[in-house]
Design a protein around this motif. Sequence first.
Motif, PDB file in Angstrom:
ATOM      1  N   ARG A  34       0.835  -1.214   0.000  1.00 17.25           N
ATOM      2  CA  ARG A  34       0.000   0.000   0.000  1.00 17.25           C
ATOM      3  C   ARG A  34       0.862   1.253   0.000  1.00 17.25           C
ATOM      4  NH1 ARG A  34      -5.317   0.308   1.544  1.00 17.25           N
ATOM      5  NH2 ARG A  34      -6.382  -1.681   1.685  1.00 17.25           N
TER       6      ARG A  34
ATOM      7  N   ASN B 120       9.753   5.731 -13.572  1.00 16.08           N
ATOM      8  CA  ASN B 120       8.533   5.391 -14.276  1.00 16.08           C
ATOM      9  C   ASN B 120       8.110   3.986 -13.851  1.00 16.08           C
ATOM     10  OD1 ASN B 120       6.554   4.659 -16.106  1.00 16.08           O
ATOM     11  ND2 ASN B 120       7.545   5.684 -17.821  1.00 16.08           N
ATOM     12  N   TYR B 121       6.821   3.771 -13.697  1.00 16.72           N
ATOM     13  CA  TYR B 121       6.311   2.484 -13.239  1.00 16.72           C
ATOM     14  C   TYR B 121       6.690   1.364 -14.214  1.00 16.72           C
ATOM     15  CZ  TYR B 121       2.963  -1.174 -12.103  1.00 16.72           C
ATOM     16  OH  TYR B 121       2.390  -2.369 -11.790  1.00 16.72           O
TER      17      TYR B 121
ATOM     18  N   GLU C 230       3.875   1.535  -1.275  1.00 14.94           N
ATOM     19  CA  GLU C 230       4.421   1.697  -2.628  1.00 14.94           C
ATOM     20  C   GLU C 230       3.392   2.315  -3.558  1.00 14.94           C
ATOM     21  OE1 GLU C 230       5.708  -2.152  -3.901  1.00 14.94           O
ATOM     22  OE2 GLU C 230       7.544  -2.099  -2.696  1.00 14.94           O
ATOM     23  N   LEU C 231       2.153   1.821  -3.473  1.00 17.87           N
ATOM     24  CA  LEU C 231       1.095   2.378  -4.327  1.00 17.87           C
ATOM     25  C   LEU C 231       0.825   3.844  -3.996  1.00 17.87           C
ATOM     26  CD1 LEU C 231      -1.443  -0.583  -4.402  1.00 17.87           C
ATOM     27  CD2 LEU C 231      -0.052   0.248  -6.288  1.00 17.87           C
ATOM     28  N   ALA C 232       0.802   4.167  -2.723  1.00 12.86           N
ATOM     29  CA  ALA C 232       0.522   5.546  -2.315  1.00 12.86           C
ATOM     30  C   ALA C 232       1.625   6.494  -2.780  1.00 12.86           C
ATOM     31  CB  ALA C 232       0.364   5.628  -0.801  1.00 12.86           C
ATOM     32  N   THR C 233       2.885   6.084  -2.631  1.00 14.60           N
ATOM     33  CA  THR C 233       3.975   6.965  -3.068  1.00 14.60           C
ATOM     34  C   THR C 233       3.981   7.100  -4.579  1.00 14.60           C
ATOM     35  OG1 THR C 233       5.536   5.108  -3.018  1.00 14.60           O
ATOM     36  CG2 THR C 233       5.452   6.542  -1.083  1.00 14.60           C
ATOM     37  N   ARG C 234       3.659   6.016  -5.271  1.00 13.66           N
ATOM     38  CA  ARG C 234       3.599   6.094  -6.730  1.00 13.66           C
ATOM     39  C   ARG C 234       2.465   7.015  -7.166  1.00 13.66           C
ATOM     40  NH1 ARG C 234       2.349   0.786  -8.816  1.00 13.66           N
ATOM     41  NH2 ARG C 234       3.892   0.182  -7.295  1.00 13.66           N
ATOM     42  N   ARG C 235       1.322   6.904  -6.497  1.00 12.90           N
ATOM     43  CA  ARG C 235       0.163   7.730  -6.834  1.00 12.90           C
ATOM     44  C   ARG C 235       0.448   9.202  -6.542  1.00 12.90           C
ATOM     45  NH1 ARG C 235      -3.694   4.506  -4.725  1.00 12.90           N
ATOM     46  NH2 ARG C 235      -3.227   5.285  -2.656  1.00 12.90           N
ATOM     47  N   ALA C 236       1.196   9.467  -5.472  1.00 13.25           N
ATOM     48  CA  ALA C 236       1.511  10.844  -5.104  1.00 13.25           C
ATOM     49  C   ALA C 236       2.664  11.402  -5.937  1.00 13.25           C
ATOM     50  CB  ALA C 236       1.866  10.914  -3.622  1.00 13.25           C
ATOM     51  N   GLY C 237       3.311  10.565  -6.712  1.00 10.02           N
ATOM     52  CA  GLY C 237       4.404  11.036  -7.549  1.00 10.02           C
ATOM     53  C   GLY C 237       5.713  11.191  -6.808  1.00 10.02           C
TER      54      GLY C 237
END
Length: 117
Positions: A82, A96-97, A84-91
């Motif tokens: 979660r 790059n994913y 990892e997903l949150a930091t990726r979503r927040a940029g």
Amino acid sequence: MSQTEHEHSAQERAQQEGPQQERPATPSPAAAPLELLTLLAAGVADLALDQLRQSADRAQQVMRRSDLRELLTDGVVELRKRGELATRRAGVGNENYLETMARRAAERVAAEGRPCA
């Protein structure tokens, strides 16, 4: 203590105390807001205690589980994903994913000893 047990014990106390004095039909204007505040505070306190009891019961149920270690391990893994997903979503991540996934796939293939095609 469940809600019905709580109500039942309150009824028993009322019966033991005997007949209560009747309240005046019209309370004084100054007493009405104070009584309302007192009742609201008592209601909030009762609600908070009930929630605390329920939380304690749930905690006891969790502590009795035989697979507590596995449950905690799964929880840590889930929280990490979660995060990892949150930091990726927040940029927050600067990669790059798709590049990250391609790099991980290449690392897995290299670890297995198969050449990349």
